[in-house]
Design a protein around this motif. Structure first.
Motif, PDB file in Angstrom:
ATOM      1  N   ILE A 154      95.873  69.296 -55.633  1.00 33.03           N
ATOM      2  CA  ILE A 154      96.568  68.264 -54.857  1.00 33.03           C
ATOM      3  C   ILE A 154      98.013  68.129 -55.322  1.00 33.03           C
ATOM      4  O   ILE A 154      98.949  68.049 -54.509  1.00 33.03           O
ATOM      5  N   LYS A 155      98.211  68.132 -56.646  1.00 30.06           N
ATOM      6  CA  LYS A 155      99.561  68.017 -57.194  1.00 30.06           C
ATOM      7  C   LYS A 155     100.422  69.197 -56.753  1.00 30.06           C
ATOM      8  O   LYS A 155     101.591  69.027 -56.355  1.00 30.06           O
ATOM      9  N   ALA A 156      99.848  70.405 -56.794  1.00 26.28           N
ATOM     10  CA  ALA A 156     100.596  71.604 -56.400  1.00 26.28           C
ATOM     11  C   ALA A 156     100.981  71.561 -54.921  1.00 26.28           C
ATOM     12  O   ALA A 156     102.099  71.936 -54.543  1.00 26.28           O
ATOM     13  N   MET A 157     100.070  71.082 -54.093  1.00 22.13           N
ATOM     14  CA  MET A 157     100.361  71.011 -52.658  1.00 22.13           C
ATOM     15  C   MET A 157     101.468  70.002 -52.361  1.00 22.13           C
ATOM     16  O   MET A 157     102.368  70.267 -51.563  1.00 22.13           O
ATOM     17  N   ASN A 158     101.412  68.854 -53.000  1.00 21.88           N
ATOM     18  CA  ASN A 158     102.434  67.828 -52.759  1.00 21.88           C
ATOM     19  C   ASN A 158     103.790  68.220 -53.340  1.00 21.88           C
ATOM     20  O   ASN A 158     104.831  67.811 -52.817  1.00 21.88           O
ATOM     21  N   GLN A 159     103.784  69.023 -54.407  1.00 16.32           N
ATOM     22  CA  GLN A 159     105.049  69.506 -54.969  1.00 16.32           C
ATOM     23  C   GLN A 159     105.676  70.548 -54.048  1.00 16.32           C
ATOM     24  O   GLN A 159     106.903  70.554 -53.856  1.00 16.32           O
ATOM     25  N   LEU A 160     104.858  71.417 -53.492  1.00 18.33           N
ATOM     26  CA  LEU A 160     105.390  72.449 -52.605  1.00 18.33           C
ATOM     27  C   LEU A 160     105.867  71.856 -51.282  1.00 18.33           C
ATOM     28  O   LEU A 160     106.908  72.247 -50.760  1.00 18.33           O
ATOM     29  N   TYR A 161     105.119  70.875 -50.765  1.00 21.87           N
ATOM     30  CA  TYR A 161     105.457  70.302 -49.455  1.00 21.87           C
ATOM     31  C   TYR A 161     105.093  68.825 -49.474  1.00 21.87           C
ATOM     32  O   TYR A 161     103.972  68.424 -49.138  1.00 21.87           O
ATOM     33  N   ALA A 162     106.076  68.014 -49.839  1.00 21.81           N
ATOM     34  CA  ALA A 162     105.829  66.582 -50.023  1.00 21.81           C
ATOM     35  C   ALA A 162     105.365  65.903 -48.741  1.00 21.81           C
ATOM     36  O   ALA A 162     104.616  64.917 -48.784  1.00 21.81           O
ATOM     37  N   GLY A 219      94.397  68.879 -42.763  1.00 27.71           N
ATOM     38  CA  GLY A 219      95.196  70.087 -42.881  1.00 27.71           C
ATOM     39  C   GLY A 219      94.508  71.190 -43.663  1.00 27.71           C
ATOM     40  O   GLY A 219      93.331  71.094 -44.037  1.00 27.71           O
ATOM     41  N   MET A 220      95.281  72.259 -43.920  1.00 28.45           N
ATOM     42  CA  MET A 220      94.728  73.453 -44.573  1.00 28.45           C
ATOM     43  C   MET A 220      95.737  73.992 -45.585  1.00 28.45           C
ATOM     44  O   MET A 220      96.951  73.894 -45.367  1.00 28.45           O
ATOM     45  N   SER A 221      95.210  74.563 -46.657  1.00 30.51           N
ATOM     46  CA  SER A 221      96.072  75.253 -47.615  1.00 30.51           C
ATOM     47  C   SER A 221      95.476  76.612 -47.939  1.00 30.51           C
ATOM     48  O   SER A 221      94.255  76.800 -47.907  1.00 30.51           O
ATOM     49  N   PHE A 222      96.362  77.565 -48.253  1.00 33.54           N
ATOM     50  CA  PHE A 222      95.970  78.967 -48.432  1.00 33.54           C
ATOM     51  C   PHE A 222      96.464  79.431 -49.811  1.00 33.54           C
ATOM     52  O   PHE A 222      97.666  79.380 -50.091  1.00 33.54           O
ATOM     53  N   ILE A 268     100.863  75.721 -46.705  1.00 31.46           N
ATOM     54  CA  ILE A 268     100.206  74.435 -46.497  1.00 31.46           C
ATOM     55  C   ILE A 268     100.525  73.972 -45.091  1.00 31.46           C
ATOM     56  O   ILE A 268     101.662  74.089 -44.622  1.00 31.46           O
ATOM     57  N   ASP A 269      99.504  73.489 -44.400  1.00 26.74           N
ATOM     58  CA  ASP A 269      99.625  73.133 -42.982  1.00 26.74           C
ATOM     59  C   ASP A 269      98.987  71.773 -42.759  1.00 26.74           C
ATOM     60  O   ASP A 269      97.827  71.565 -43.127  1.00 26.74           O
ATOM     61  N   THR A 270      99.725  70.832 -42.160  1.00 29.36           N
ATOM     62  CA  THR A 270      99.181  69.500 -41.941  1.00 29.36           C
ATOM     63  C   THR A 270      98.413  69.386 -40.631  1.00 29.36           C
ATOM     64  O   THR A 270      97.983  68.302 -40.250  1.00 29.36           O
ATOM     65  N   ARG A 271      98.244  70.479 -39.928  1.00 32.91           N
ATOM     66  CA  ARG A 271      97.377  70.501 -38.743  1.00 32.91           C
ATOM     67  C   ARG A 271      96.239  71.465 -39.034  1.00 32.91           C
ATOM     68  O   ARG A 271      96.360  72.370 -39.860  1.00 32.91           O
ATOM     69  N   GLY A 272      95.151  71.323 -38.306  1.00 33.90           N
ATOM     70  CA  GLY A 272      93.970  72.115 -38.633  1.00 33.90           C
ATOM     71  C   GLY A 272      93.492  73.046 -37.556  1.00 33.90           C
ATOM     72  O   GLY A 272      92.352  73.518 -37.604  1.00 33.90           O
ATOM     73  N   GLU A 273      94.336  73.344 -36.549  1.00 36.49           N
ATOM     74  CA  GLU A 273      93.899  74.257 -35.490  1.00 36.49           C
ATOM     75  C   GLU A 273      93.651  75.650 -36.049  1.00 36.49           C
ATOM     76  O   GLU A 273      94.219  76.046 -37.078  1.00 36.49           O
TER      77      GLU A 273
END
Length: 485
Positions: free
Chosen positions: A38-46, A76-79, A92-97
């Motif tokens: 979670i920390k890594a995702m928020n650091q990469l894309y707040a 959302g999704m993260s890879f 990191i994507d805040t949509r889930g399509e």
């Protein structure tokens, strides 16, 4: 001696480094815990504002898919990818399509569809399709044909709204075979259709809204939403449920027509709607919706119209009747049929009854064209363009010359007197007639004379009676079903 040691030591260091790299890269460490991720995702894309992880799904030992939820309610999704001794967040994507994650772009066995649908969209299942359009071409006097591909797979969302789907074996074989021949057509694609309660197509408004951020090279392909009419119906309509609701493309021999089948199985005749020149199935929507409550109804797009394929046949009424017959056969819909025909569609209905009389229970003519109308006016009246230009290029539903040929065909068909014992209802709109109401009524009276079991009704409406006064047309169809005339 010193020179040999000087050379040997750097060599050994390089070898040790290579072995170490292969060892550690070959055996990735365990994926980090949720708080680290979670920390890594928020650091990469707040802007993602990740608050919770829904799951950690390994695709293989070096690639992990992590669906999440954010503080503001986005799903959302993260890879993630293991690279140079550590887990790196690639996107990191805040949509889930749905997207396609290609580990190795040239090997479809490493391709995965991933998604994280927003529960607010209330979806119950997703259907994925691999589709390749048919095609024909000639090269060096050699004809080649590529058949259509339509492979589907259904995924339930009852347990989880997120997931990972490896490409099925038959998809992999087909795609890799094309890749090896370096001939993967741009017309081949993967699409999806979202369904809500009761099997209805539901657009995922919440899921598709969001943004994304990528870091480094990453193979991710968009998966487009399909309409049901882009699919081709390949089953037996009589094998479906009691309630029938199908809107798909059906192959009739190398090209496809879009058909809309709605209704219930019953002992009453199937109602087939035949549109006027250039008309589509949408014009019958009110009638089809109402009549489908008591029997099966069928509307369709003729070749070249809407999403239907172009036809190799000329656009005469006889050929249109042949194509309608092929369509009904392909859907395995058995008669008898009541054909409801508007305007120039009346020619097609008459040719159908002439060629396939045993299949026709009756015909409702809705302000239908009459052959003498065209014979009396052999030259089209348009303000621009020469007569030759206009006669040869009206549109995909036919040219004026083909209309004239159709008039000749139905004129010739009268010799067979195919409508003599078929019930026909002739509905006449009395407003806004270019030839005058009296002349138009005379044409309609001639149509009524084609049968000994005819009924004619004049209506205070224009040419589009079924759109202006749909209730009247519905009642006349019901009257024919109940044999009131």
């Amino acid at each position: 001696m010193m020179n040999k040691k000087t050379i040997l030591i750097p060599f050994l260091i390089v070898m040790i480094a290579i072995v170490g790299y292969l060892f550690y890269e070959g055996k990735p460490q365990a994926f980090p815990d949720n708080s680290y991720a979670i920390k890594a995702m928020n650091q990469l894309y707040a802007e993602a504002n990740v608050s919770g992880i829904l799951d950690v799904i390994p695709l293989d030992s070096k690639h992990v898919f992590v669906p999440f939820i954010s503080d503001d309610g986005h799903y959302g999704m993260s890879f993630w990818e293991w690279d140079w001794f550590q887990w790196k967040l690639r996107r990191i994507d805040t949509r889930g399509e749905p997207y396609i994650w290609k580990i190795d772009e040239k090997d479809a066995s490493t391709h995965y569809i991933v998604w994280n649908m927003d529960p607010k969209d209330e979806l119950s299942e997703l259907k994925y399709y691999l589709i390749g359009e048919r095609g024909a071409y000639r090269s060096q006097d050699v004809d080649s044909y590529t058949p259509r591909v339509q492979l589907g797979l259904t995924v339930s969302l009852q347990k989880h709204k997120y997931g990972v789907l490896p490409f099925p074996k038959d998809w992999v074989e087909l795609i890799n075979g094309n890749l090896q021949m370096n001939s993967l057509s741009s017309s081949m694609y993967i699409g999806w259709i979202p369904y809500g309660d009761q099997g209805k197509v539901t657009f995922p408004d919440y899921t598709i809204n969001g943004s994304s951020y990528s870091s480094g090279r990453f193979n991710l392909d968009f998966v487009r939403i399909l309409n049901e009419y882009e699919l081709e119906f390949t089953g037996n309509i009589m094998d479906t449920n009691e309630v029938i609701n199908i809107h798909e493309k059906v192959d009739i021999g190398g090209y496809g027509l879009v058909v809309k089948m709605n209704g219930i199985k019953s002992d009453e005749p199937v109602i087939v709607f035949e549109s006027g020149f250039g008309g589509t199935s949408d014009t019958w929507e009110k009638l089809q919706s109402e009549l489908s409550k008591r029997t099966l109804t069928v509307s369709y797009e003729r070749a070249g119209l809407g999403r239907s394929s172009s036809s190799p046949l000329s656009r005469t009424s006889e050929n249109k009747a042949i194509e309608l017959h092929k369509l009904l056969q392909a859907c395995q819909i058995e008669g008898p049929f009541i054909i409801v025909a508007h305007s120039l569609g009346g020619f097609t209905a008459r040719m159908y009854a002439t060629k396939y009389p045993e299949e026709v229970k009756g015909i409702v003519f809705v302000d239908s064209s009459y052959e003498q109308q065209l014979i009396d006016h052999p030259e089209p009246q348009f303000e621009e363009g020469s007569i030759e230009e206009v006669r040869s290029s009206i549109g995909p539903d036919g040219s004026y010359d083909e209309m004239l040929l159709s008039a000749e065909q139905v004129m010739e068909s009268k010799k067979k007197d195919a409508l003599r014992n078929i019930p026909i209802n002739v509905l006449v709109g009395m407003k806004d007639k270019a030839d005058g109401s009296s002349a138009w009524l005379e044409y309609q009276q001639e149509i009524a004379k084609l049968s000994d079991r005819s009924h004619l009704l004049t209506i205070d409406a224009g040419h589009g009676i079924h759109m202006e006064k749909p209730d009247i047309v519905i009642q006349e169809i019901i009257n024919m079903m109940e044999e009131k005339y």
